[in-house]
Design a protein around this motif. Structure first.
Motif, PDB file in Angstrom:
ATOM      1  N   HIS A  14       0.835  -1.209   0.000  1.00  0.00           N
ATOM      2  CA  HIS A  14       0.000   0.000   0.000  1.00  0.00           C
ATOM      3  C   HIS A  14       0.870   1.260   0.000  1.00  0.00           C
ATOM      4  O   HIS A  14       0.670   2.180  -0.805  1.00  0.00           O
ATOM      5  CB  HIS A  14      -0.938  -0.021   1.217  1.00  0.00           C
ATOM      6  N   THR A  17       2.855   1.613  -3.238  1.00  0.00           N
ATOM      7  CA  THR A  17       1.991   2.069  -4.334  1.00  0.00           C
ATOM      8  C   THR A  17       1.900   3.587  -4.329  1.00  0.00           C
ATOM      9  O   THR A  17       2.049   4.234  -5.365  1.00  0.00           O
ATOM     10  CB  THR A  17       0.580   1.433  -4.223  1.00  0.00           C
ATOM     11  N   ASP A  18       1.657   4.159  -3.158  1.00  0.00           N
ATOM     12  CA  ASP A  18       1.580   5.622  -3.061  1.00  0.00           C
ATOM     13  C   ASP A  18       2.913   6.286  -3.405  1.00  0.00           C
ATOM     14  O   ASP A  18       2.948   7.300  -4.105  1.00  0.00           O
ATOM     15  CB  ASP A  18       1.128   6.052  -1.664  1.00  0.00           C
ATOM     16  N   SER A  97     -11.345   2.309  -8.982  1.00  0.00           N
ATOM     17  CA  SER A  97     -11.392   1.517  -7.744  1.00  0.00           C
ATOM     18  C   SER A  97     -10.084   1.636  -6.960  1.00  0.00           C
ATOM     19  O   SER A  97     -10.066   1.424  -5.752  1.00  0.00           O
ATOM     20  CB  SER A  97     -11.688   0.051  -8.041  1.00  0.00           C
ATOM     21  N   ASP A  98      -8.992   1.967  -7.630  1.00  0.00           N
ATOM     22  CA  ASP A  98      -7.700   2.148  -6.955  1.00  0.00           C
ATOM     23  C   ASP A  98      -6.840   3.066  -7.818  1.00  0.00           C
ATOM     24  O   ASP A  98      -6.045   2.616  -8.645  1.00  0.00           O
ATOM     25  CB  ASP A  98      -7.012   0.793  -6.741  1.00  0.00           C
ATOM     26  N   ALA A 101      -2.901   2.607  -7.572  1.00  0.00           N
ATOM     27  CA  ALA A 101      -2.430   1.416  -8.293  1.00  0.00           C
ATOM     28  C   ALA A 101      -2.601   1.593  -9.794  1.00  0.00           C
ATOM     29  O   ALA A 101      -1.758   1.137 -10.578  1.00  0.00           O
ATOM     30  CB  ALA A 101      -3.168   0.172  -7.806  1.00  0.00           C
ATOM     31  N   SER A 102      -3.669   2.268 -10.212  1.00  0.00           N
ATOM     32  CA  SER A 102      -3.873   2.535 -11.645  1.00  0.00           C
ATOM     33  C   SER A 102      -2.757   3.415 -12.194  1.00  0.00           C
ATOM     34  O   SER A 102      -2.268   3.190 -13.302  1.00  0.00           O
ATOM     35  CB  SER A 102      -5.219   3.218 -11.873  1.00  0.00           C
ATOM     36  N   GLN A 164      -6.602   8.432 -14.255  1.00  0.00           N
ATOM     37  CA  GLN A 164      -5.882   8.358 -12.980  1.00  0.00           C
ATOM     38  C   GLN A 164      -5.196   9.677 -12.630  1.00  0.00           C
ATOM     39  O   GLN A 164      -4.889   9.919 -11.479  1.00  0.00           O
ATOM     40  CB  GLN A 164      -4.893   7.183 -12.977  1.00  0.00           C
TER      41      GLN A 164
END
Length: 190
Positions: A14, A17-18, A97-98, A101-102, A164
């Motif tokens: 998590h 990803t950020d 949805s994310d 991550a996208s 995104q």
């Protein structure tokens, strides 16, 4: 489940990803990830083998989500214009949805190590082929009029994947997916 109660490996992914989204994969170190998670740099390796492993997990998780969505659409008996709309809606749903991550999926996949990079590119091509098939079917059924299928597919996917970067400034996801589907569908119809 709160961030603190998630398994450490999920916390690491998590946070990574950020960081990958905001700093880029190349500019993010394992030390950066460990510091953001709140653990010692050396102990991160007891949870994850490498930064590339994290990127692989993110990119292939997103690829599976995109493929699952379009494969479900392709199985339906809906008319081609409805299938096309469902495919675009599915694509936007996966992105929204994310978003983090996208962004990693879209901007950082080139850093995947071989042979995973080749596998990922093959999945991208397969996904694009599904959209080509829908458009070709629409042309055959005289529902769509498209002079250059490759151009349309690339322009559409580039536009959708750009969500995104700016989606939070516009419509909520459930309205955004329909808005995009309607725009592209109107552009294809005879």
């Amino acid at each position: 489940m709160t961030f603190a109660t998630k398994p450490r490996k999920e916390q690491i992914e998590h946070v990574a990803t950020d960081l990958f989204k905001n700093k880029g994969y190349a500019a993010t170190s394992m030390r950066d990830i460990a510091a953001a998670v709140g653990i010692e740099a050396a102990s991160i390796y007891s949870h994850i083998n490498s930064k590339a492993q994290i990127l692989t997990s993110i990119c292939f998780r997103m690829a599976r989500a995109f493929m699952s969505g379009i494969e479900e659409v392709m199985k339906t008996d809906a008319p081609v214009d409805k299938k096309f709309k469902m495919a675009v809606i599915s694509h936007v749903d996966v992105i929204t949805s994310d978003i983090a991550a996208s962004a990693v999926f879209w901007n950082e996949w080139r850093h995947l190590p071989e042979p995973l990079l080749s596998e990922f590119v093959a999945l991208q091509r397969k996904y694009e082929l599904y959209f080509r098939e829908l458009i070709e079917q629409g042309i055959e059924e005289e529902v769509f009029e498209v002079p250059n299928i490759s151009f349309v597919v690339m322009a559409m996917l580039s536009s959708l994947n750009g969500i995104q970067k700016w989606h939070s400034y516009t419509l909520p996801p459930e309205e955004l997916n329909s808005a995009f589907a309607n725009i592209f569908l109107k552009g294809l119809k005879k």
